[in-house]
Each structure stands twice: as structure tokens, then as C-alpha cells.
Scaffold this motif. Sequence first.
Motif, PDB file in Angstrom:
ATOM      1  N   TYR A 156      11.435  -0.241 -11.488  1.00  0.00           N
ATOM      2  CA  TYR A 156      11.794   0.277  -9.558  1.00  0.00           C
ATOM      3  C   TYR A 156      12.690  -0.586  -8.148  1.00  0.00           C
ATOM      4  CZ  TYR A 156       8.592   4.402 -10.640  1.00  0.00           C
ATOM      5  OH  TYR A 156       7.679   5.937 -11.714  1.00  0.00           O
ATOM      6  N   THR A 157      13.286  -0.121  -7.799  1.00  0.00           N
ATOM      7  CA  THR A 157      13.477  -0.618  -6.566  1.00  0.00           C
ATOM      8  C   THR A 157      12.713  -0.936  -5.759  1.00  0.00           C
ATOM      9  OG1 THR A 157      14.158   1.110  -5.225  1.00  0.00           O
ATOM     10  CG2 THR A 157      15.948   0.770  -8.004  1.00  0.00           C
ATOM     11  N   PRO A 158      12.983  -2.295  -4.654  1.00  0.00           N
ATOM     12  CA  PRO A 158      12.385  -2.424  -3.503  1.00  0.00           C
ATOM     13  C   PRO A 158      11.883  -0.133  -2.530  1.00  0.00           C
ATOM     14  CG  PRO A 158      13.429  -3.970  -3.927  1.00  0.00           C
ATOM     15  CD  PRO A 158      13.747  -3.023  -5.014  1.00  0.00           C
ATOM     16  N   ALA A 159      12.645  -0.032  -2.189  1.00  0.00           N
ATOM     17  CA  ALA A 159      12.861   1.244  -1.992  1.00  0.00           C
ATOM     18  C   ALA A 159      11.380   1.936  -2.421  1.00  0.00           C
ATOM     19  CB  ALA A 159      13.440   1.964  -1.198  1.00  0.00           C
ATOM     20  N   GLU A 160      11.471   2.339  -3.822  1.00  0.00           N
ATOM     21  CA  GLU A 160      10.639   3.127  -5.058  1.00  0.00           C
ATOM     22  C   GLU A 160       9.626   2.711  -4.396  1.00  0.00           C
ATOM     23  OE1 GLU A 160      14.809   4.109  -7.271  1.00  0.00           O
ATOM     24  OE2 GLU A 160      12.987   2.968  -8.334  1.00  0.00           O
ATOM     25  N   GLU A 161       9.119   1.382  -4.741  1.00  0.00           N
ATOM     26  CA  GLU A 161       7.701   0.538  -4.768  1.00  0.00           C
ATOM     27  C   GLU A 161       7.392   0.809  -3.723  1.00  0.00           C
ATOM     28  OE1 GLU A 161       6.218  -0.724  -7.849  1.00  0.00           O
ATOM     29  OE2 GLU A 161       7.185  -1.709  -8.746  1.00  0.00           O
ATOM     30  N   LEU A 162       8.022   0.735  -2.346  1.00  0.00           N
ATOM     31  CA  LEU A 162       7.243   0.121  -1.172  1.00  0.00           C
ATOM     32  C   LEU A 162       6.409   1.059  -0.954  1.00  0.00           C
ATOM     33  CD1 LEU A 162       6.706  -1.277   1.291  1.00  0.00           C
ATOM     34  CD2 LEU A 162       8.575   0.442   2.227  1.00  0.00           C
ATOM     35  N   VAL A 163       6.643   1.913  -1.676  1.00  0.00           N
ATOM     36  CA  VAL A 163       5.725   3.855  -1.040  1.00  0.00           C
ATOM     37  C   VAL A 163       4.225   3.988  -1.665  1.00  0.00           C
ATOM     38  CG1 VAL A 163       5.986   6.237  -1.354  1.00  0.00           C
ATOM     39  CG2 VAL A 163       8.069   5.164  -0.870  1.00  0.00           C
ATOM     40  N   GLY A 164       4.190   2.811  -3.251  1.00  0.00           N
ATOM     41  CA  GLY A 164       3.174   2.940  -3.739  1.00  0.00           C
ATOM     42  C   GLY A 164       2.158   2.037  -3.315  1.00  0.00           C
ATOM     43  N   TYR A 165       2.764   0.788  -2.222  1.00  0.00           N
ATOM     44  CA  TYR A 165       2.032   0.222  -1.751  1.00  0.00           C
ATOM     45  C   TYR A 165       1.561   0.275   0.140  1.00  0.00           C
ATOM     46  CZ  TYR A 165       3.784  -4.042  -5.183  1.00  0.00           C
ATOM     47  OH  TYR A 165       3.711  -4.999  -6.470  1.00  0.00           O
ATOM     48  N   ASP A 166       1.786   1.122   0.060  1.00  0.00           N
ATOM     49  CA  ASP A 166       1.604   1.467   1.669  1.00  0.00           C
ATOM     50  C   ASP A 166       1.025   2.564   1.340  1.00  0.00           C
ATOM     51  OD1 ASP A 166       1.069   2.240   4.181  1.00  0.00           O
ATOM     52  OD2 ASP A 166       3.320   3.666   4.142  1.00  0.00           O
ATOM     53  N   ASN A 167      -0.222   2.315   0.500  1.00  0.00           N
ATOM     54  CA  ASN A 167      -1.313   3.665   0.268  1.00  0.00           C
ATOM     55  C   ASN A 167      -2.659   2.625   0.888  1.00  0.00           C
ATOM     56  OD1 ASN A 167      -3.211   6.261  -1.388  1.00  0.00           O
ATOM     57  ND2 ASN A 167      -1.648   5.657  -3.265  1.00  0.00           N
ATOM     58  N   PRO A 168      -3.341   3.566   1.678  1.00  0.00           N
ATOM     59  CA  PRO A 168      -4.388   3.626   1.839  1.00  0.00           C
ATOM     60  C   PRO A 168      -5.589   3.877   0.984  1.00  0.00           C
ATOM     61  CG  PRO A 168      -4.177   5.191   3.026  1.00  0.00           C
ATOM     62  CD  PRO A 168      -2.566   4.749   2.370  1.00  0.00           C
ATOM     63  N   HIS A 169      -5.269   4.466   0.001  1.00  0.00           N
ATOM     64  CA  HIS A 169      -6.573   5.030  -0.804  1.00  0.00           C
ATOM     65  C   HIS A 169      -6.255   3.758  -2.311  1.00  0.00           C
ATOM     66  CE1 HIS A 169      -7.093   9.011   0.964  1.00  0.00           C
ATOM     67  NE2 HIS A 169      -5.241   8.709   1.012  1.00  0.00           N
ATOM     68  N   GLU A 170      -5.279   2.796  -1.890  1.00  0.00           N
ATOM     69  CA  GLU A 170      -5.171   2.308  -3.511  1.00  0.00           C
ATOM     70  C   GLU A 170      -4.611   0.959  -2.703  1.00  0.00           C
ATOM     71  OE1 GLU A 170      -2.966   3.616  -6.318  1.00  0.00           O
ATOM     72  OE2 GLU A 170      -4.117   6.169  -5.874  1.00  0.00           O
ATOM     73  N   PRO A 171      -5.401   0.514  -1.776  1.00  0.00           N
ATOM     74  CA  PRO A 171      -4.982  -1.130  -1.482  1.00  0.00           C
ATOM     75  C   PRO A 171      -4.273  -2.369  -2.722  1.00  0.00           C
ATOM     76  CG  PRO A 171      -7.153  -0.636  -0.666  1.00  0.00           C
ATOM     77  CD  PRO A 171      -7.022   0.615  -1.995  1.00  0.00           C
ATOM     78  N   HIS A 172      -2.770  -2.822  -1.933  1.00  0.00           N
ATOM     79  CA  HIS A 172      -2.503  -3.586  -2.798  1.00  0.00           C
ATOM     80  C   HIS A 172      -2.474  -5.059  -2.252  1.00  0.00           C
ATOM     81  CE1 HIS A 172      -1.049  -0.240  -4.846  1.00  0.00           C
ATOM     82  NE2 HIS A 172      -0.428  -0.876  -6.110  1.00  0.00           N
ATOM     83  N   ARG A 173      -2.107  -5.879  -3.291  1.00  0.00           N
ATOM     84  CA  ARG A 173      -1.707  -7.083  -2.610  1.00  0.00           C
ATOM     85  C   ARG A 173      -0.763  -8.017  -3.211  1.00  0.00           C
ATOM     86  NH1 ARG A 173      -7.573 -10.282   0.117  1.00  0.00           N
ATOM     87  NH2 ARG A 173      -6.105 -11.133   0.777  1.00  0.00           N
ATOM     88  N   THR A 174       0.082  -8.917  -2.343  1.00  0.00           N
ATOM     89  CA  THR A 174       0.537  -9.590  -3.797  1.00  0.00           C
ATOM     90  C   THR A 174       0.725 -11.441  -3.446  1.00  0.00           C
ATOM     91  OG1 THR A 174       2.445  -7.824  -3.552  1.00  0.00           O
ATOM     92  CG2 THR A 174       3.208  -9.341  -4.024  1.00  0.00           C
TER      93      THR A 174
END
Length: 351
Positions: free
Chosen positions: A43-61
Motif C-alpha cells: 500500500y502507498t503511504p497515502a493509502e496507509e494513512l487512512v487506516g492509521y488515522d482511525n480512532p477505533h483502532e489506535p496505531h503506533r509506529t
Amino acid sequence: MFTIDEIAIPATLDDPAAADFIRAIEVGNEVEAIGYGTADLAYTPAEELVGYDNPHEPHRTLVARVDGVIVGRALYETHIGEEADTAWIAVEVLPAFRGSGIGTALADAVEAIARADGKAKTIVYAPIQDEAGERLASPTGFGSISVTREVRFLRARGYSFEQVERLSQLPLPVADLDDRLAAAVAASGEDYVVHTWTGSTPERWLADRAVLATRMSTDAPSAGLEEPEDVWTVERVIDSDARNETNPRSRFTAAIEHRPTGALVGYTMLSVPPEKSRAVDQWATLVLKEHRGHALGMLLKVANLVHLRDGAPGHPSVVTFNAEENRHMLSVNEAVGFVGIANESAWRLDL
């Protein structure tokens, strides 16, 4: 020497802080392409960013840097709510930098986050390349994996091997799709009708879509992973649809209505990249347990492939994951034309 730090998730890719996020996505794509033997999952960074910006599924890297350059990453994802006792993690290091302690340091750091968050367990899904030599049988009785460097790493950290997932690929276009759809409609019977849409969920199906998404978290085979229930509401479906309006990828959905009740009882979704040269990603496919036995899985698959052919033709293939013990869905996929191309292993660590 290397350093480990956590990067910020940028609001947009135009953010000055986005460079680290973009590089971390690139590193992950490169490592996964090696592990699975294909770049079709990238997935491209633009495609991934949508999933990372998800209040129901917090992400950290977290990232590992050598001379300031990101050469590895660790991902952390969880759910919200009092019952959210699980974290999904991944550790990925570029081949040239393995064997120097980077993977261990990243794993230590991301597992520490899970412990600090009060999680009961972590789950890891890792690609496993086939190699000569020792193999490890799945405890489900379906499938096995080579005992690779990655397997030894996970076992040494106390992870238990729980499941084999198969990565399958369907070359496009599929012949005789209209005939296949007609046959699937006939086989399913008059009590069922299929609907398709692109993008956001039609208002009439919002509540049913929430039920199906929730049941996807509990009805799919998860062996000893004990994947937790992930409760969806109408509001969460609306929020997800709204956030995905900025996603470069399109979502093609097929769903089956049970005529006597007017409720949706199954769905499947394709994630379609904008470039015709890239593979389509098959997301969740689910038929509610109480409506199985009516060939609805085949109806869903074929209907959405027709939907894809008519709405976004020209892509080379579709890729999808299934648990090896999910023999019914694998049989449906094989009948459509999917072939296995790689394995993924699922692991659990009780904290």
C-alpha cells in the motif's frame, strides 16, 4: 549502532513530519515483498494513512535508525474499550541490517507498549518463506511452515504458533463470469438476492453492515489466537466510510440480502488501487453461520468480481488471505481460480 524511537502519525503527507512515516511504509513494503515473494500487498503511504488515522483502532509506529536512516519498524495496533485486551504487532527489518540486535530491540519496545497499555496478549502475523529442512505443523491440523530464522526468533521470545494463513492469487480477467454468476444465483435459491455498491454503505444497509463487521471478528476461524470481538456500530460504519473518502483506493462491496427478513446475511469487499497495474486486495468475506449451506460464498465472490470487471477493469489479479482450516472458503476460492502463492503464520504471546 542504531537508535529506536516512535514517529508521529502525520495529519497529511504534506506535513513536514510525514517523511519518517513515508519511509517507514516503504521499509515495511520492502520487507513484506521479500517475505511473501510478491509486491502485490504493498500500500502507498497515502493509502496507509487512512487506516492509521482511525480512532477505533489506535496505531503506533516505532522505527530503528542507522546513521539517521530508518532501516526497520515495529507496528502496534489495538482496539478501544474495556474489553480490548489484545494488541497486534509486527517487527520488520531490512535484510542488510538483520543480525545486529535491531529486531530484538524493536520487539522489546513494542511489547513494552502492550504491557504498559495493560494488554493480555499480543498477536503477530508473519510471512514465512518455504525452505528445505525442518517444518512446524499447525496445531489446527491444517498446513505447516518451514522453521526459518523468523520462526526461531518468535519461538525464542515465547510466542506460540497457532495458525497457517494462505495467501492466494486470482489472475484477471476471469473467464465466463456472467455464466458463473447466473449459476451462483440459481444455486443460492430465491430467498437470497445480491446487492453491490462502490464506496460508502447505502443508508438502508448501515445497521446490517455494522452487524456483519462485528461478526467478522468472531465468526472467522482464529484457532488458538482467540481474536477478540470488535464491536461495530452504525456510527462507526459512517465514520469509516467518511474517512475512506480520502483514500486513493476504491471499495467495491457485494452483500447478500435474505428476502424473508430483509436483512443482510453476508458480504465481501475488494480494495481497488487507482493504478491499473496493481493487484486488487480482497478484504473480508463473511456469510453468517445461520445462513451457510446455500452457496452464498460463491455468490458473493463471483458477484463482486463482476462488479469489479464492470467498474474497474484492467487490474492483473486479486490477492486474499484465508486460514488453512477454512476449507470451505478455500474450496470456493479454488473453484473461482485462486491459487496459493505464499504462507503467513499466526502467533500469540500471553503477556
